[in-house]
Design an enzyme around this catalytic site. Sequence first.
Site, short mmCIF file in Angstrom:
data_model
loop_
_atom_site.label_atom_id
_atom_site.label_comp_id
_atom_site.label_asym_id
_atom_site.label_seq_id
_atom_site.Cartn_x
_atom_site.Cartn_y
_atom_site.Cartn_z
N ASN A 14 -51.34 1.47 24.66
CA ASN A 14 -51.96 2.30 23.47
C ASN A 14 -52.84 3.57 24.32
O ASN A 14 -52.65 4.68 23.52
CB ASN A 14 -52.29 1.44 22.35
N ASN A 102 -59.82 1.79 14.58
CA ASN A 102 -59.09 0.67 15.20
C ASN A 102 -57.62 0.43 15.04
O ASN A 102 -57.14 0.76 13.68
CB ASN A 102 -59.81 -0.77 15.02
N HIS A 104 -54.95 -2.66 14.46
CA HIS A 104 -54.36 -4.09 14.55
C HIS A 104 -53.12 -4.35 14.19
O HIS A 104 -52.20 -3.60 13.45
CB HIS A 104 -55.52 -4.58 13.37
C1 GAR Z 1 -52.32 -3.86 20.39
O1 GAR Z 1 -50.87 -4.46 19.87
C2 GAR Z 1 -53.37 -3.76 19.53
O2 GAR Z 1 -52.90 -3.49 18.15
C3 GAR Z 1 -53.98 -5.18 19.70
O3 GAR Z 1 -53.90 -5.39 20.92
C4 GAR Z 1 -52.78 -5.01 21.50
C5 GAR Z 1 -53.30 -3.97 22.63
O4 GAR Z 1 -52.07 -3.46 23.57
N1 GAR Z 1 -55.29 -5.40 19.04
C6 GAR Z 1 -55.88 -6.20 18.68
O5 GAR Z 1 -55.20 -7.42 18.60
C7 GAR Z 1 -57.10 -6.12 18.03
N2 GAR Z 1 -57.45 -7.14 17.05
P1 GAR Z 1 -52.30 -2.41 24.67
O6 GAR Z 1 -53.49 -2.86 25.37
O7 GAR Z 1 -51.19 -2.59 25.57
O8 GAR Z 1 -52.50 -1.22 23.83
#
Ligand code: GAR
Length: 187
Positions: A14, A102, A104
């Site tokens: 992301n 954030n 989620h």
């Molecule tokens: C994403 O899916 C985000 O929504 C989640 O971690 C992933 C990170 O992916 N966030 C959480 O779970 C926060 N509680 P990435 O490192 O490939 O962006």
Amino acid sequence: MLKIVVFASGSGSNAERIATYFAEKGTAQVQAILSNNPQAGVLARAKRLAIPSIVFDRQAFYHSDIVLNLIKSLQPDLIVLAGFLWKVPAYLTEAYPDKIINIHPSLLPKYGGKGMYGAHVHQAVIDHGEKESGITIHYVNEHYDEGNIIFQAKTEVLPTDTPDTLAEKIHQLEYQYFPEVISRFVD
Ligand code: GAR
């Protein structure tokens, strides 16, 4: 130009999507990527994208003003948590009210809170037989996953879904909508 600081703990797909989206658009810039995890994939991405990255430990984050001073020196308009797994301390939410957001990977208030991140969220959604899941983009306050909701998008959960296939669908929603929602802050 909107100045953005990104916090990430993991792969950072992301974070990369946000950085490249705005590099192309020219309306915002990711100034720095901050991480609590020296092994995080996001650090290699930052290097490849030529974005400065800074790693901090628990002591620095919770018991010093190093991170606050660093952010103050960057003067960001927005702080974006993109897969950041540590609780944000009150000194940051107080210094940047309504400026920390954030993402989620569930439809909050369902499947949020401590310990609910990544595959744990998708496993819980599947275990509870949910027919749909999705993403929530929200303001960050001093409680995990409880700030005001800015945006949600849904996806269907199929009986054949596994945490991996659901994570993939959720990631696609995140890539599609997260930069767009951040764009709203440009004006
Ligand atoms: C994403 O899916 C985000 O929504 C989640 O971690 C992933 C990170 O992916 N966030 C959480 O779970 C926060 N509680 P990435 O490192 O490939 O962006």
